[in-house]
Design an enzyme around this catalytic site. Sequence first.
Site, mmCIF file in Angstrom:
data_model
loop_
_atom_site.group_PDB
_atom_site.id
_atom_site.type_symbol
_atom_site.label_atom_id
_atom_site.label_comp_id
_atom_site.label_asym_id
_atom_site.label_seq_id
_atom_site.Cartn_x
_atom_site.Cartn_y
_atom_site.Cartn_z
ATOM 1 C CE LYS A 67 -2.022 -1.003 3.929
ATOM 2 N NZ LYS A 67 -1.344 -2.274 4.251
ATOM 3 N NE ARG A 124 -4.515 -0.954 9.855
ATOM 4 C CZ ARG A 124 -3.447 -0.470 9.244
ATOM 5 N NH1 ARG A 124 -3.494 0.675 8.634
ATOM 6 N NH2 ARG A 124 -2.348 -1.152 9.236
ATOM 7 N NE ARG A 154 7.862 -2.714 6.318
ATOM 8 C CZ ARG A 154 6.556 -2.529 6.479
ATOM 9 N NH1 ARG A 154 5.860 -1.884 5.560
ATOM 10 N NH2 ARG A 154 5.938 -3.003 7.542
ATOM 11 N NE ARG A 190 6.242 -0.519 10.018
ATOM 12 C CZ ARG A 190 5.100 -0.493 9.336
ATOM 13 N NH1 ARG A 190 5.048 0.123 8.169
ATOM 14 N NH2 ARG A 190 4.014 -1.058 9.795
ATOM 15 N NE ARG A 203 1.963 -4.842 11.048
ATOM 16 C CZ ARG A 203 3.077 -4.866 10.296
ATOM 17 N NH1 ARG A 203 4.149 -5.507 10.703
ATOM 18 N NH2 ARG A 203 3.096 -4.223 9.152
HETATM 19 P P1 AP5 Z 1 4.899 -1.633 1.891
HETATM 20 O O1 AP5 Z 1 4.618 -0.793 0.695
HETATM 21 O O2 AP5 Z 1 5.628 -1.032 3.021
HETATM 22 O O3 AP5 Z 1 3.535 -2.361 2.358
HETATM 23 P P2 AP5 Z 1 2.306 -1.799 3.172
HETATM 24 O O4 AP5 Z 1 1.074 -2.415 2.594
HETATM 25 O O5 AP5 Z 1 2.362 -0.319 3.270
HETATM 26 O O6 AP5 Z 1 2.589 -2.510 4.567
HETATM 27 P P3 AP5 Z 1 2.590 -1.925 6.062
HETATM 28 O O7 AP5 Z 1 3.340 -2.930 6.892
HETATM 29 O O8 AP5 Z 1 3.024 -0.515 6.094
HETATM 30 O O9 AP5 Z 1 1.068 -2.037 6.387
HETATM 31 P P4 AP5 Z 1 0.390 -2.005 7.732
HETATM 32 O O10 AP5 Z 1 -1.011 -1.863 7.276
HETATM 33 O O11 AP5 Z 1 0.656 -3.177 8.604
HETATM 34 O O12 AP5 Z 1 1.087 -0.833 8.539
HETATM 35 P P5 AP5 Z 1 0.743 0.692 8.779
HETATM 36 O O13 AP5 Z 1 1.992 1.449 8.750
HETATM 37 O O14 AP5 Z 1 -0.396 1.124 7.950
HETATM 38 O O15 AP5 Z 1 5.704 -2.929 1.373
HETATM 39 C C1 AP5 Z 1 6.166 -3.906 2.288
HETATM 40 C C2 AP5 Z 1 7.546 -4.413 1.858
HETATM 41 O O16 AP5 Z 1 7.429 -5.105 0.614
HETATM 42 C C3 AP5 Z 1 8.567 -3.286 1.571
HETATM 43 O O17 AP5 Z 1 9.843 -3.746 1.952
HETATM 44 C C4 AP5 Z 1 8.501 -3.064 0.050
HETATM 45 O O18 AP5 Z 1 9.725 -2.590 -0.474
HETATM 46 C C5 AP5 Z 1 8.179 -4.474 -0.434
HETATM 47 N N1 AP5 Z 1 7.321 -4.482 -1.631
HETATM 48 C C6 AP5 Z 1 6.313 -3.614 -1.931
HETATM 49 N N2 AP5 Z 1 5.729 -3.951 -3.107
HETATM 50 C C7 AP5 Z 1 6.369 -5.093 -3.520
HETATM 51 C C8 AP5 Z 1 6.220 -5.945 -4.676
HETATM 52 N N3 AP5 Z 1 5.268 -5.702 -5.608
HETATM 53 N N4 AP5 Z 1 7.041 -7.023 -4.792
HETATM 54 C C9 AP5 Z 1 8.005 -7.283 -3.853
HETATM 55 N N5 AP5 Z 1 8.211 -6.511 -2.758
HETATM 56 C C10 AP5 Z 1 7.385 -5.434 -2.586
HETATM 57 O O19 AP5 Z 1 0.219 0.639 10.303
HETATM 58 C C11 AP5 Z 1 1.101 0.346 11.363
HETATM 59 C C12 AP5 Z 1 0.344 0.350 12.681
HETATM 60 O O20 AP5 Z 1 -0.195 1.669 12.922
HETATM 61 C C13 AP5 Z 1 -0.891 -0.565 12.742
HETATM 62 O O21 AP5 Z 1 -0.532 -1.888 13.099
HETATM 63 C C14 AP5 Z 1 -1.730 0.130 13.832
HETATM 64 O O22 AP5 Z 1 -1.227 -0.121 15.106
HETATM 65 C C15 AP5 Z 1 -1.488 1.610 13.517
HETATM 66 N N6 AP5 Z 1 -2.477 2.144 12.556
HETATM 67 C C16 AP5 Z 1 -2.237 2.666 11.314
HETATM 68 N N7 AP5 Z 1 -3.372 3.034 10.727
HETATM 69 C C17 AP5 Z 1 -4.367 2.750 11.600
HETATM 70 C C18 AP5 Z 1 -5.777 2.883 11.561
HETATM 71 N N8 AP5 Z 1 -6.412 3.380 10.486
HETATM 72 N N9 AP5 Z 1 -6.486 2.470 12.639
HETATM 73 C C19 AP5 Z 1 -5.878 1.968 13.735
HETATM 74 N N10 AP5 Z 1 -4.551 1.812 13.837
HETATM 75 C C20 AP5 Z 1 -3.798 2.191 12.774
HETATM 76 MG MG MG Z 2 2.605 1.069 4.815
#
Ligand code: AP5
Ligand code: MG
Length: 221
Positions: free
Chosen positions: A16, A89, A128, A161, A172
């Site tokens: 994402k 979410r 990552r 991270r 997660r």
């Molecule tokens: P990346 O692009 O970083 O993936 P992502 O979908 O953004 O994954 P996240 O881990 O950031 O998602 P998340 O939803 O768990 O965390 P968030 O920060 O939102 O890609 C991942 C890896 O793969 C990278 O190394 C990249 O280079 C690689 N990659 C990408 N595309 C690829 C491809 N096509 N092929 C191969 N490799 C690839 O949330 C973190 C925490 O914050 C949550 O757990 C929660 O505690 C809190 N939080 C955030 N938002 C909310 C909300 N709305 N409500 C409540 N809590 C929230």
């Molecule tokens: Mg992300």
Amino acid sequence: MARLNLIFLGPPGAGKGTQAEIIAKRFHLTKLSTGDILRDAVRQGTPLGRQAQQYMEKGELVPDDVMLGLVEETLDTVKEGFILDGFPRTLQQAKGLEKILKDRQITIHHVILLQVPDEEIIRRLSARRVCPQCKATYNLLSHPPKEDERCDHCGVPLITRPDDKPETIQKRLDVYRKQTAPLIEYYKERGLLREVSGTGNPEAVTYAIEQVLRNDHPQNG
Ligand code: AP5
Ligand code: MG
């Protein structure tokens, strides 16, 4: 050009953030990543950060009222189209967002759902690395930095991270399945869901998302 507003939905590690960054640049949109905003708040030790940290470390969701307040405040600073990355979410957040947008006469055009199998997610998140300074995201397998674990742009050492530990990744994924996956049906019913496979290389995924946007929004081509 009509304003384009998007939601990026999908499990952790689906890409994402990676895709939101690219699509935001190409379509001149503001990227709002709630995870990034929360991580900044934790780093700066703000009251929001102190509240959010305990949930994030465990791989749990930050409470809905906190998230809705944060998003409402942030959206009011946005002057162009936007991508919501990682929000909503929960059903509660989706309903709250609907109200926030209705009050401001803003519409969501597409909810892009990135689908990736669990084994691939675990592989990606374990490899990552992120730049603590500019937030650039790397992957030791698919997108390694040029110099050993240092940011290509800032030169500073990359970090893992804290929630990319194996047991927290699993948590997660469970949280996604229980609390976030119901949004797929919610947006399908509203005719907004666009499913895109997130398994190809990043360029192929970007291409698939662009196809969706250009087909439904020819004026953005
Ligand atoms: P990346 O692009 O970083 O993936 P992502 O979908 O953004 O994954 P996240 O881990 O950031 O998602 P998340 O939803 O768990 O965390 P968030 O920060 O939102 O890609 C991942 C890896 O793969 C990278 O190394 C990249 O280079 C690689 N990659 C990408 N595309 C690829 C491809 N096509 N092929 C191969 N490799 C690839 O949330 C973190 C925490 O914050 C949550 O757990 C929660 O505690 C809190 N939080 C955030 N938002 C909310 C909300 N709305 N409500 C409540 N809590 C929230
Ligand atoms: Mg992300």
